[in-house]
Write a protein that holds these residues in place. Structure first.
Motif, short mmCIF file in Angstrom:
data_model
loop_
_atom_site.label_atom_id
_atom_site.label_comp_id
_atom_site.label_asym_id
_atom_site.label_seq_id
_atom_site.Cartn_x
_atom_site.Cartn_y
_atom_site.Cartn_z
N ASP A 277 2.96 5.57 -1.42
CA ASP A 277 4.31 5.23 -1.52
C ASP A 277 4.46 5.35 -3.30
O ASP A 277 5.57 4.93 -3.56
CB ASP A 277 4.42 3.78 -1.15
N CYS A 366 13.01 -0.51 3.94
CA CYS A 366 12.24 -0.72 2.79
C CYS A 366 11.51 0.39 2.10
O CYS A 366 11.66 0.41 0.76
CB CYS A 366 11.68 -2.06 2.96
N ARG A 367 10.83 0.97 2.64
CA ARG A 367 9.92 2.18 1.93
C ARG A 367 10.89 3.20 1.54
O ARG A 367 10.69 3.76 0.41
CB ARG A 367 9.02 2.65 3.34
N ALA A 370 12.51 1.89 -1.81
CA ALA A 370 11.46 2.22 -2.87
C ALA A 370 11.23 3.59 -3.48
O ALA A 370 11.16 3.85 -4.46
CB ALA A 370 10.39 1.43 -2.46
N ARG A 371 11.34 4.52 -2.38
CA ARG A 371 10.97 5.90 -2.82
C ARG A 371 12.26 6.29 -3.64
O ARG A 371 12.07 7.25 -4.41
CB ARG A 371 10.68 6.75 -1.56
N THR A 374 11.49 5.75 -7.05
CA THR A 374 10.28 6.24 -7.64
C THR A 374 10.49 7.85 -7.93
O THR A 374 10.06 8.20 -9.05
CB THR A 374 9.18 6.48 -6.19
N SER A 411 6.81 -5.71 4.18
CA SER A 411 8.05 -4.89 3.77
C SER A 411 8.76 -5.34 2.49
O SER A 411 9.17 -4.60 1.73
CB SER A 411 8.92 -4.92 4.85
N HIS A 413 7.45 -6.33 -0.04
CA HIS A 413 6.70 -5.62 -1.43
C HIS A 413 7.73 -4.53 -1.68
O HIS A 413 7.53 -4.09 -3.08
CB HIS A 413 5.39 -5.17 -0.71
N TYR A 414 7.95 -3.58 -0.98
CA TYR A 414 8.61 -2.42 -1.33
C TYR A 414 10.17 -2.70 -1.99
O TYR A 414 10.52 -2.30 -3.01
CB TYR A 414 9.08 -1.52 0.05
N THR A 417 9.42 -3.91 -5.32
CA THR A 417 9.09 -2.68 -6.17
C THR A 417 10.09 -2.09 -6.69
O THR A 417 10.30 -1.48 -7.95
CB THR A 417 8.16 -1.87 -5.31
#
Length: 658
Positions: A277, A366-367, A370-371, A374, A411, A413-414, A417
């Motif tokens: 991730d 959620c991922r 976060a992406r 990023t 989840s 966590h993302y 982040t």
């Protein structure tokens, strides 16, 4: 040798009995004997003919599975079969031609010459799979793996100026023109082939693997992705019958194929999967046209909204990879347009959040969020027209997620982040457009603080698993929160001071009461443990965010309250001993040490010098508290390995730096 000769003369029925003993036998002796006998089949000169016999005339799935396993091991040897033998697997003397796609019966071919005369050069196993649609799923999967391995290992084999093993892709396309069942098998073959091409075989030279993978990427992978997307467009173009299991299976396999294409190791980076991730997808430049078309992203957002959860989460997984596309694939205007389309999709999902009630969808979304941060800078995000509304929706989504503390910590966590990176980027934003983080970041911090404190009573009274017991997750979330908490720090500090004073007073009253350890005491200790953790977190955040003299004074107010709690607990030992509070204190002391006692400090304003002088007045009781915990193991030995490591580090560092 005698055993091999004995095996070669076994009848089909006897071989099938050995297969049954091997795979589902309950008698250990029979199973060992069967394993010894059948393993020798691979070294037997009759291996190929026996495998063909088991495939064509075997009556059990386990016989077919053994044939597929033996073929896989044969072609995977470091010293591979000669090209002629591999072609013989492709073109056997007795095999099945690819039947008409509407037919359920195989067309028997008697001789290899028949195959040549009919100009039928298709792979034998392809023909077999196409004509045996009722095979057990695990047999089909094993046979498809054989097809993929043969294709990969023979990718550069040339005969008569042709790459003899590359015709597989053209052959598979003919599956897609048949029934839904044939189409499913064709898609699975392409998906397995893509995975096999991406798989590193450490028994072979890595340079050869990269040469094959690169050639496959340049000659075939884009066409496979385009083909998969066209199949998905066909799915959306007509009414989707969600009750049709075969149609659902087809859509699932096509989405998995797209995901395998996007997960391909395009540049041979061999990135650690645990850091997945944090990576960027290195999409080839030749794929630009696919990604520049708005219809591509729209396709997967529409699939998410149209499909049931089991399938829609695969659509979101694909969108995660689309959001991770390398920045250099686009020019600046193209990148802004692509980001705008992603943000529109996010807004649509958050405005229609029904699908996010599914845990799989929730996690992938959620991922996805976060992406976005990023791969895109905050300055780029704020320039998107929908940004003000989308950041509000994301903030509300995050607050709701934090309030439901008992669900999906992985989840969350993302989400943390995302906010951590957003807030950390604030000092570098040059755009005049408002980022609005000063509005929403304090709300995120408040939601985390209040939800954790409110969880304590529920955990204690309902005897639930305590989140504080999962120290790895607690430490990870606190390290993410520390940056977010320093945005508009005055609001966070005011909230923590109010909550700490209130809970410390309640704790002191319970200590002086005669009731002893009660449910109320357990609740109060749990809340204090969270508050000590949180104070350590915000103090540690000073190193990650721009701070002022006023912020240092706020750190002093919060730190002094923890020191007073330490003194209060030390005067009541051992009655006041609580493992969770002890570990929280160790966490706080470690954060405090790194922030205000270490040698890395550069700035020495007048207010900071005064603050450090005040704090040093507390160092002696702090050091004595650590010493008392050293002599009284009961106070900290239950804190686990992490607590012991923190304890040892603090004993060394406090004596050294004070």
């Amino acid at each position: 040798m005698a055993h091999s000769i004995w095996l070669e003369h076994k009848s089909l029925a006897e071989l099938e009995v050995l297969c049954t003993h091997l795979y589902i036998g309950t008698d250990l002796t029979q199973r060992i004997e069967a394993e010894k006998a059948l393993l020798e089949l691979i070294d037997s000169p009759e291996c190929l003919s026996k495998c063909q016999l088991l495939l064509e005339q075997g009556t059990t799935s386990y016989a077919q599975l053994l044939a597929a396993t033996c073929l896989s091991k044969l072609i995977s040897r470091v010293s591979p079969l000669p090209v002629e033998q591999r072609i013989d697997i492709n073109h056997p003397s007795h095999g099945y031609c690819h039947p008409p796609m509407g037919s359920s019966q195989p067309h028997q071919v008697k001789t290899f010459q028949d195959i040549k005369s009919k100009n039928n050069r298709r792979n034998y196993i392809l023909n077999y799979v196409a004509s045996q649609l009722k095979l057990a799923p695990f047999v089909i999967q094993a046979l498809i793996q054989v097809i993929a391995k043969i294709t990969k290992l023979g990718w550069f084999e040339v005969q008569k100026d042709q790459f003899v093993f590359r015709e597989i892709i053209a052959d598979v396309k003919k599956f897609l023109q048949g029934t839904v069942e044939h189409c499913i098998i064709g898609v699975i073959i392409l998906s397995e082939l893509t995975q096999e091409m991406n798989l590193v075989d450490y028994s072979r030279p890595s340079a050869k693997h990269r040469k094959i993978a690169t050639s496959f990427r340049d000659t075939s992978l884009k066409d496979i992705l385009v083909l998969a997307c066209s199949l998905l467009k066909e799915v959306l173009a007509k009414p989707l019958n969600l009750q049709d299991e075969s149609q659902q299976t087809l859509v699932m396999q096509v989405l998995k194929l797209v995901l395998n294409c996007l997960n391909f190791d395009f540049i041979g980076s061999l990135a650690d999967e645990s850091a997945d991730d944090l990576c960027t997808v290195q999409i080839p430049t030749t794929w630009r046209t696919i990604f520049l078309e708005p219809e591509t992203l729209d396709l997967f957002f529409n699939l998410y909204h149209s499909l049931p959860p089991l399938l829609s989460q695969l659509a979101l997984s694909c969108l995660v990879q689309f959001a991770s596309t390398r920045r250099s694939l686009f020019s600046s205007p193209e990148r802004a347009k692509y980001l705008g389309n992603l943000i529109k999709g996010v807004r649509r999902i958050l405005e229609n959040p029904q699908g996010l009630s599914d845990p799989g969808n929730y996690h992938e979304f959620c991922r996805f969020l976060a992406r976005l941060k990023t791969n895109y800078q905050l300055g780029e995000l704020v320039m998107v027209k929908e940004y003000p509304e989308v950041i509000r929706l994301i903030a509300n989504f995050t607050i709701t997620s934090l309030q439901h503390w008992e669900f999906a910590p992985n989840s969350v966590h993302y989400l943390l982040t995302l906010w951590q990176r957003m807030v950390a980027s604030v000092p570098f934003v040059k755009s005049t457009e408002p980022h609005l983080l000063d509005t929403y970041a304090p709300e995120i911090t408040k939601a985390f603080i209040t939800s954790r404190l409110e969880s304590v009573a529920i955990v204690v009274r309902d005897h639930l698993d305590d989140p504080l017991d999962d120290t790895a997750t607690v430490f990870q979330q606190l390290e993410q929160l520390c940056t977010v908490s320093r945005c508009e720090y005055e609001k966070t500090c005011t909230l923590l001071v109010q909550l700490f004073d209130q809970n410390a007073q309640n704790y002191q009253k319970l200590l002086h009461s005669a009731s002893g350890i009660t449910v109320d005491m357990a609740i109060q200790e749990g809340r204090l443990a969270w508050l000590v953790y949180l104070v350590g977190t915000v103090v540690g955040g000073r190193l990650t965010y721009t701070s002022t003299d006023e912020h240092d004074a706020m750190d002093g107010e919060l730190s002094c309250r923890v020191f007073q709690l330490i003194s209060l607990m030390d005067t009541g030992l051992p009655r006041c001993s609580n493992e969770k509070i002890e570990l929280a204190i160790l966490w706080f002391l470690d954060q405090f040490r790194k922030t205000y006692v270490g040698d890395q400090l550069q700035r020495t304003s007048k207010r900071e010098v005064q603050f450090k002088t005040t704090i040093r007045d507390h160092i002696t009781p702090v050091r004595m508290a650590v010493i008392s915990r050293t002599s009284n193991n009961k106070c900290w030995r239950g804190c686990g390995e992490k607590g012991a490591l923190l304890h040892c580090k603090l004993v060394q560092s406090l004596w050294k730096t004070v």
